[in-house]
Design a protein around this motif. Sequence first.
Motif, mmCIF file in Angstrom:
data_model
loop_
_atom_site.group_PDB
_atom_site.id
_atom_site.type_symbol
_atom_site.label_atom_id
_atom_site.label_comp_id
_atom_site.label_asym_id
_atom_site.label_seq_id
_atom_site.Cartn_x
_atom_site.Cartn_y
_atom_site.Cartn_z
ATOM 1 N N ARG A 23 1.072 -1.397 -0.256
ATOM 2 C CA ARG A 23 0.031 0.079 -0.035
ATOM 3 C C ARG A 23 1.061 1.453 -0.164
ATOM 4 N N GLU A 24 2.187 1.175 1.096
ATOM 5 C CA GLU A 24 2.720 2.697 0.723
ATOM 6 C C GLU A 24 3.569 2.543 -0.127
ATOM 7 N N LEU A 25 4.264 1.692 -0.947
ATOM 8 C CA LEU A 25 5.081 1.309 -2.065
ATOM 9 C C LEU A 25 3.852 1.569 -3.925
ATOM 10 N N HIS A 26 3.033 1.612 -3.633
ATOM 11 C CA HIS A 26 1.834 1.714 -4.713
ATOM 12 C C HIS A 26 2.641 2.875 -5.322
ATOM 13 N N ASN A 27 2.256 2.076 -6.995
ATOM 14 C CA ASN A 27 2.867 2.696 -8.002
ATOM 15 C C ASN A 27 1.585 3.154 -8.682
ATOM 16 N N ALA A 29 1.208 6.494 -6.523
ATOM 17 C CA ALA A 29 1.261 6.905 -5.414
ATOM 18 C C ALA A 29 0.596 5.841 -4.375
ATOM 19 N N PRO A 30 1.460 6.116 -3.541
ATOM 20 C CA PRO A 30 0.487 4.963 -1.964
ATOM 21 C C PRO A 30 -0.899 5.691 -1.319
ATOM 22 N N LEU A 31 -1.120 4.657 -1.120
ATOM 23 C CA LEU A 31 -2.937 4.153 -0.821
ATOM 24 C C LEU A 31 -2.792 4.997 0.859
ATOM 25 N N THR A 32 -3.755 5.553 1.223
ATOM 26 C CA THR A 32 -4.433 5.637 1.974
ATOM 27 C C THR A 32 -4.944 4.126 2.338
ATOM 28 N N GLN A 33 -5.214 3.684 4.257
ATOM 29 C CA GLN A 33 -6.085 2.337 4.558
ATOM 30 C C GLN A 33 -7.396 2.462 3.513
ATOM 31 N N ALA A 34 -7.576 4.242 3.633
ATOM 32 C CA ALA A 34 -9.535 4.362 3.183
ATOM 33 C C ALA A 34 -9.802 4.080 1.750
ATOM 34 N N HIS A 35 -8.415 4.848 0.671
ATOM 35 C CA HIS A 35 -8.107 4.446 -0.179
ATOM 36 C C HIS A 35 -8.435 2.588 -1.167
ATOM 37 N N LEU A 36 -7.608 1.990 -0.196
ATOM 38 C CA LEU A 36 -7.280 0.623 -0.612
ATOM 39 C C LEU A 36 -8.734 0.022 0.282
ATOM 40 N N ALA A 37 -9.139 -0.023 0.575
ATOM 41 C CA ALA A 37 -10.032 -0.084 0.793
ATOM 42 C C ALA A 37 -11.656 0.173 0.154
ATOM 43 N N ARG A 38 -11.761 0.851 -0.688
ATOM 44 C CA ARG A 38 -12.413 1.155 -1.156
ATOM 45 C C ARG A 38 -11.809 0.416 -2.979
ATOM 46 N N LEU A 39 -11.285 0.118 -3.072
ATOM 47 C CA LEU A 39 -10.338 -0.282 -4.040
ATOM 48 C C LEU A 39 -10.971 -1.818 -4.437
#
Length: 275
Positions: A23-27, A29-39
């Motif tokens: 999540r933090e190294l996502h290219n 741009a990093p993803l927040t926990q909220a953004h990853l949760a939506r995905l």
Amino acid sequence: MDDETDGTDDPRREFAEECRSARELHNPAPLTQAHLARLVRTSKSTISRVETCQARIPPELPPLLDEVFATDGKFKRLYEAAVAASFPSVYRRRMAMERVAVAIREWSPTLVPGLFQTADYARYLFEGGYPRASAREVSTLVNDRMARKALFDGDMPPDVRVVLCESVLRRHFCPPETMRRQMKALLVAGSRPTVRVQILPLDAPAHLFIDGPVSLITSPKHNVSVCMENHRTAGILDDPDLVRAALRAYDELTGDALSTRESARLITEQMEKLT
């Protein structure tokens, strides 16, 4: 323990660390926990609990993480290892063997084997076998059992041979509709090119495995181990003489059993009798 059963000391923690790192190294741009949760169609609190090892991993999450991060099944494999780690050591070894097996031979005189159980069928088994377990505990047991089926979905699934006593089809400890779905699942499994399902008639001769379920698991090095289970215990035998005897006995079982076509016909007949 041999190389085929080695794994990480704490696969659950590794899953958490890999999730946070991806999540933090996502290219780009990093993803927040909220953004990853939506995905991955879940909640921010679920992602937070997963990354801090404060909750079990939802079984639907690993493949979604693999999709988002393009990790080629890494999260799925870590999840399977984490599930296996929650079992006693002999079961962990057996599940590790299953994950890398090239062939699995199953015999069951009483129940549909775990690899082929539906969630509802497994739930009735656990509710009967663990009457003091909470609904949450039963649900966890069911999810863990369902996770074992992932081995069928890999690029190189093992060849699986299953022989069931006819009594398995006639034992209706669950509602008719649940048993119908379980029989349908057996038919679907038997239609896979890597799976054969046979039924041993009730009037078949006695045999070496008559008193309990047995699995013969073949490793990538073509070594065979015999896994035997009874009431909440299990054992794994590797002695060459015992393995040879078990292989002979299994060959006799398949010879006495109905053909796959006749077996499918019998399963269908029993399924149609349920109302």
